[in-house]
Design a protein around this motif. Sequence first.
Motif, PDB file in Angstrom:
ATOM      1  N   ALA A  70      23.770  40.379  45.832  1.00 48.95           N
ATOM      2  CA  ALA A  70      24.892  40.063  46.923  1.00 48.95           C
ATOM      3  C   ALA A  70      25.498  38.771  46.524  1.00 48.95           C
ATOM      4  CB  ALA A  70      24.117  39.933  48.323  1.00 48.95           C
ATOM      5  N   PHE A  71      24.810  37.552  46.188  1.00 51.19           N
ATOM      6  CA  PHE A  71      25.552  36.290  45.981  1.00 51.19           C
ATOM      7  C   PHE A  71      26.391  36.799  44.754  1.00 51.19           C
ATOM      8  CE2 PHE A  71      22.883  34.302  48.917  1.00 51.19           C
ATOM      9  CZ  PHE A  71      23.515  33.130  49.231  1.00 51.19           C
ATOM     10  N   TRP A  72      25.979  37.133  43.627  1.00 49.53           N
ATOM     11  CA  TRP A  72      26.720  37.538  42.547  1.00 49.53           C
ATOM     12  C   TRP A  72      28.011  38.370  42.852  1.00 49.53           C
ATOM     13  CZ3 TRP A  72      26.978  41.808  39.047  1.00 49.53           C
ATOM     14  CH2 TRP A  72      27.754  41.717  37.865  1.00 49.53           C
ATOM     15  N   GLU A  73      27.793  39.464  43.519  1.00 48.21           N
ATOM     16  CA  GLU A  73      28.929  40.439  43.686  1.00 48.21           C
ATOM     17  C   GLU A  73      29.717  39.861  44.794  1.00 48.21           C
ATOM     18  OE1 GLU A  73      31.029  43.307  42.222  1.00 48.21           O
ATOM     19  OE2 GLU A  73      28.962  42.918  41.395  1.00 48.21           O
ATOM     20  N   GLY A  74      29.309  39.274  45.749  1.00 43.35           N
ATOM     21  CA  GLY A  74      30.098  39.047  47.042  1.00 43.35           C
ATOM     22  C   GLY A  74      30.708  37.706  46.597  1.00 43.35           C
ATOM     23  N   LEU A  75      30.079  36.779  45.925  1.00 40.15           N
ATOM     24  CA  LEU A  75      30.891  35.642  45.819  1.00 40.15           C
ATOM     25  C   LEU A  75      31.750  35.659  44.709  1.00 40.15           C
ATOM     26  CD1 LEU A  75      28.206  32.732  46.506  1.00 40.15           C
ATOM     27  CD2 LEU A  75      30.180  33.622  47.980  1.00 40.15           C
ATOM     28  N   GLY A  76      31.356  36.485  43.616  1.00 38.13           N
ATOM     29  CA  GLY A  76      32.135  36.769  42.547  1.00 38.13           C
ATOM     30  C   GLY A  76      33.546  37.518  42.915  1.00 38.13           C
ATOM     31  N   LEU A  77      33.417  38.424  43.920  1.00 40.72           N
ATOM     32  CA  LEU A  77      34.829  39.082  44.494  1.00 40.72           C
ATOM     33  C   LEU A  77      35.472  37.920  45.242  1.00 40.72           C
ATOM     34  CD1 LEU A  77      36.230  41.366  45.083  1.00 40.72           C
ATOM     35  CD2 LEU A  77      34.746  41.569  47.199  1.00 40.72           C
ATOM     36  N   LEU A  78      34.618  37.049  45.929  1.00 44.87           N
ATOM     37  CA  LEU A  78      35.595  36.086  46.842  1.00 44.87           C
ATOM     38  C   LEU A  78      36.613  35.083  45.718  1.00 44.87           C
ATOM     39  CD1 LEU A  78      35.948  34.557  49.418  1.00 44.87           C
ATOM     40  CD2 LEU A  78      34.046  33.237  48.980  1.00 44.87           C
ATOM     41  N   PHE A  79      35.710  34.547  44.844  1.00 46.16           N
ATOM     42  CA  PHE A  79      36.198  33.633  43.829  1.00 46.16           C
ATOM     43  C   PHE A  79      37.131  34.248  42.765  1.00 46.16           C
ATOM     44  CE2 PHE A  79      32.467  30.988  44.906  1.00 46.16           C
ATOM     45  CZ  PHE A  79      33.253  30.050  45.472  1.00 46.16           C
ATOM     46  N   ILE A  80      36.890  35.616  42.384  1.00 48.06           N
ATOM     47  CA  ILE A  80      37.825  36.517  41.438  1.00 48.06           C
ATOM     48  C   ILE A  80      39.151  36.463  42.331  1.00 48.06           C
ATOM     49  CG2 ILE A  80      38.258  38.674  40.570  1.00 48.06           C
ATOM     50  CD1 ILE A  80      35.266  38.719  39.871  1.00 48.06           C
ATOM     51  N   THR A  81      38.980  36.986  43.484  1.00 48.17           N
ATOM     52  CA  THR A  81      40.188  37.166  44.388  1.00 48.17           C
ATOM     53  C   THR A  81      40.960  35.959  44.548  1.00 48.17           C
ATOM     54  OG1 THR A  81      39.188  38.904  45.647  1.00 48.17           O
ATOM     55  CG2 THR A  81      41.245  38.017  46.572  1.00 48.17           C
ATOM     56  N   LEU A  82      40.301  34.621  44.822  1.00 47.13           N
ATOM     57  CA  LEU A  82      40.759  33.522  45.036  1.00 47.13           C
ATOM     58  C   LEU A  82      41.711  33.082  43.588  1.00 47.13           C
ATOM     59  CD1 LEU A  82      38.438  31.377  47.104  1.00 47.13           C
ATOM     60  CD2 LEU A  82      40.804  32.372  47.625  1.00 47.13           C
ATOM     61  N   SER A  83      40.945  33.284  42.454  1.00 49.65           N
ATOM     62  CA  SER A  83      41.651  32.884  41.130  1.00 49.65           C
ATOM     63  C   SER A  83      42.877  33.780  40.725  1.00 49.65           C
ATOM     64  CB  SER A  83      40.540  32.975  40.020  1.00 49.65           C
ATOM     65  OG  SER A  83      40.350  34.463  39.627  1.00 49.65           O
ATOM     66  N   SER A  84      42.800  35.218  41.418  1.00 44.52           N
ATOM     67  CA  SER A  84      43.996  35.928  41.088  1.00 44.52           C
ATOM     68  C   SER A  84      45.063  35.491  41.950  1.00 44.52           C
ATOM     69  CB  SER A  84      43.683  37.587  41.526  1.00 44.52           C
ATOM     70  OG  SER A  84      43.583  37.546  42.662  1.00 44.52           O
ATOM     71  N   VAL A  85      44.937  35.023  43.234  1.00 42.41           N
ATOM     72  CA  VAL A  85      45.708  34.418  44.003  1.00 42.41           C
ATOM     73  C   VAL A  85      46.441  33.128  43.506  1.00 42.41           C
ATOM     74  CG1 VAL A  85      46.584  33.621  46.206  1.00 42.41           C
ATOM     75  CG2 VAL A  85      45.085  35.561  45.712  1.00 42.41           C
ATOM     76  N   LEU A  86      45.476  32.064  43.099  1.00 43.00           N
ATOM     77  CA  LEU A  86      45.864  30.713  42.608  1.00 43.00           C
ATOM     78  C   LEU A  86      46.387  30.882  41.126  1.00 43.00           C
ATOM     79  CD1 LEU A  86      42.991  28.962  44.376  1.00 43.00           C
ATOM     80  CD2 LEU A  86      45.298  29.082  45.210  1.00 43.00           C
ATOM     81  N   LEU A  87      45.753  31.584  40.174  1.00 45.78           N
ATOM     82  CA  LEU A  87      46.134  31.556  39.029  1.00 45.78           C
ATOM     83  C   LEU A  87      46.976  32.673  38.277  1.00 45.78           C
ATOM     84  CD1 LEU A  87      42.643  30.579  37.722  1.00 45.78           C
ATOM     85  CD2 LEU A  87      44.616  28.894  38.147  1.00 45.78           C
ATOM     86  N   LEU A  88      46.842  33.753  38.980  1.00 48.29           N
ATOM     87  CA  LEU A  88      47.651  34.879  38.584  1.00 48.29           C
ATOM     88  C   LEU A  88      48.850  35.298  39.395  1.00 48.29           C
ATOM     89  CD1 LEU A  88      44.573  36.990  37.249  1.00 48.29           C
ATOM     90  CD2 LEU A  88      45.992  35.263  35.849  1.00 48.29           C
ATOM     91  N   GLY A  89      49.026  34.734  40.509  1.00 50.36           N
ATOM     92  CA  GLY A  89      50.197  34.819  41.236  1.00 50.36           C
ATOM     93  C   GLY A  89      49.984  35.859  42.124  1.00 50.36           C
ATOM     94  N   GLU A  90      48.997  36.495  42.528  1.00 50.93           N
ATOM     95  CA  GLU A  90      48.765  37.928  43.289  1.00 50.93           C
ATOM     96  C   GLU A  90      48.727  37.347  44.744  1.00 50.93           C
ATOM     97  OE1 GLU A  90      45.472  40.068  42.436  1.00 50.93           O
ATOM     98  OE2 GLU A  90      45.969  40.437  40.213  1.00 50.93           O
ATOM     99  N   GLU A  91      49.367  38.195  45.583  1.00 52.23           N
ATOM    100  CA  GLU A  91      49.343  38.032  46.957  1.00 52.23           C
ATOM    101  C   GLU A  91      48.147  37.950  47.846  1.00 52.23           C
ATOM    102  OE1 GLU A  91      51.875  39.657  50.822  1.00 52.23           O
ATOM    103  OE2 GLU A  91      52.253  40.530  48.753  1.00 52.23           O
ATOM    104  N   MET A  92      48.000  37.022  48.570  1.00 53.02           N
ATOM    105  CA  MET A  92      46.911  36.923  49.647  1.00 53.02           C
ATOM    106  C   MET A  92      47.358  37.406  51.152  1.00 53.02           C
ATOM    107  SD  MET A  92      43.839  36.512  50.727  1.00 53.02           S
ATOM    108  CE  MET A  92      42.834  35.491  49.481  1.00 53.02           C
ATOM    109  N   THR A  93      46.911  38.764  51.601  1.00 49.82           N
ATOM    110  CA  THR A  93      47.612  39.148  52.867  1.00 49.82           C
ATOM    111  C   THR A  93      46.504  38.918  53.739  1.00 49.82           C
ATOM    112  OG1 THR A  93      46.517  41.342  52.286  1.00 49.82           O
ATOM    113  CG2 THR A  93      48.863  41.084  51.277  1.00 49.82           C
ATOM    114  N   LEU A  94      46.773  39.114  55.220  1.00 41.77           N
ATOM    115  CA  LEU A  94      45.907  38.901  55.967  1.00 41.77           C
ATOM    116  C   LEU A  94      44.572  39.967  56.037  1.00 41.77           C
ATOM    117  CD1 LEU A  94      45.249  37.651  58.682  1.00 41.77           C
ATOM    118  CD2 LEU A  94      46.388  39.157  59.746  1.00 41.77           C
ATOM    119  N   LYS A  95      45.083  41.136  55.815  1.00 36.95           N
ATOM    120  CA  LYS A  95      43.774  42.286  55.428  1.00 36.95           C
ATOM    121  C   LYS A  95      42.994  41.751  54.470  1.00 36.95           C
ATOM    122  CE  LYS A  95      45.200  46.399  55.918  1.00 36.95           C
ATOM    123  NZ  LYS A  95      45.455  47.828  55.477  1.00 36.95           N
ATOM    124  N   ARG A  96      43.477  41.249  53.220  1.00 36.56           N
ATOM    125  CA  ARG A  96      42.718  40.766  52.148  1.00 36.56           C
ATOM    126  C   ARG A  96      42.002  39.547  52.648  1.00 36.56           C
ATOM    127  NH1 ARG A  96      45.397  39.951  46.091  1.00 36.56           N
ATOM    128  NH2 ARG A  96      43.634  40.916  45.039  1.00 36.56           N
TER     129      ARG A  96
END
Length: 130
Positions: A70-96
């Motif tokens: 749960a930690f590996w998958e859940g926190l991994g997903l959280l940090f991957i999404t944050l890195s995609s927003v901060l480093l790769l220029g993807e959009e952070m929507t309210l739903k996301r």
Amino acid sequence: MSSVRAYHWVCLVGAIAFEVAGTTIMKAAQSWEMLYGPQLGIVLMLVLIGLSYYLLSLATTALPVGVAFAFWEGLGLLFITLSSVLLLGEEMTLKRFVALCAVAGGVLLVHHGTSSGDAGDGTAVNSGRC
């Protein structure tokens, strides 16, 4: 927390970090193809994801598998999404954002709802050692 369990939590944190790095590189390597060829990104991704699985396997020798995963998958997903927003220029929507909060809440619920393996009298039911 014993030093053995602390070691396993450190392994889990390392597994999460390597998972995030490997997955982020997988996406970023698409733009490296012209400079370094497609192999560099693939090799880096495979090495990092492999290290992630190795450290995850070490973590699960003392931590409950459900909690570690749960930690590996859940926190991994959280940090991957944050890195995609901060480093790769993807959009952070309210739903996301709401979905990421739900994932983080789920990780905490799994952790707090899982027995640590203590029988209540200080003796371990399953130490996780071979």
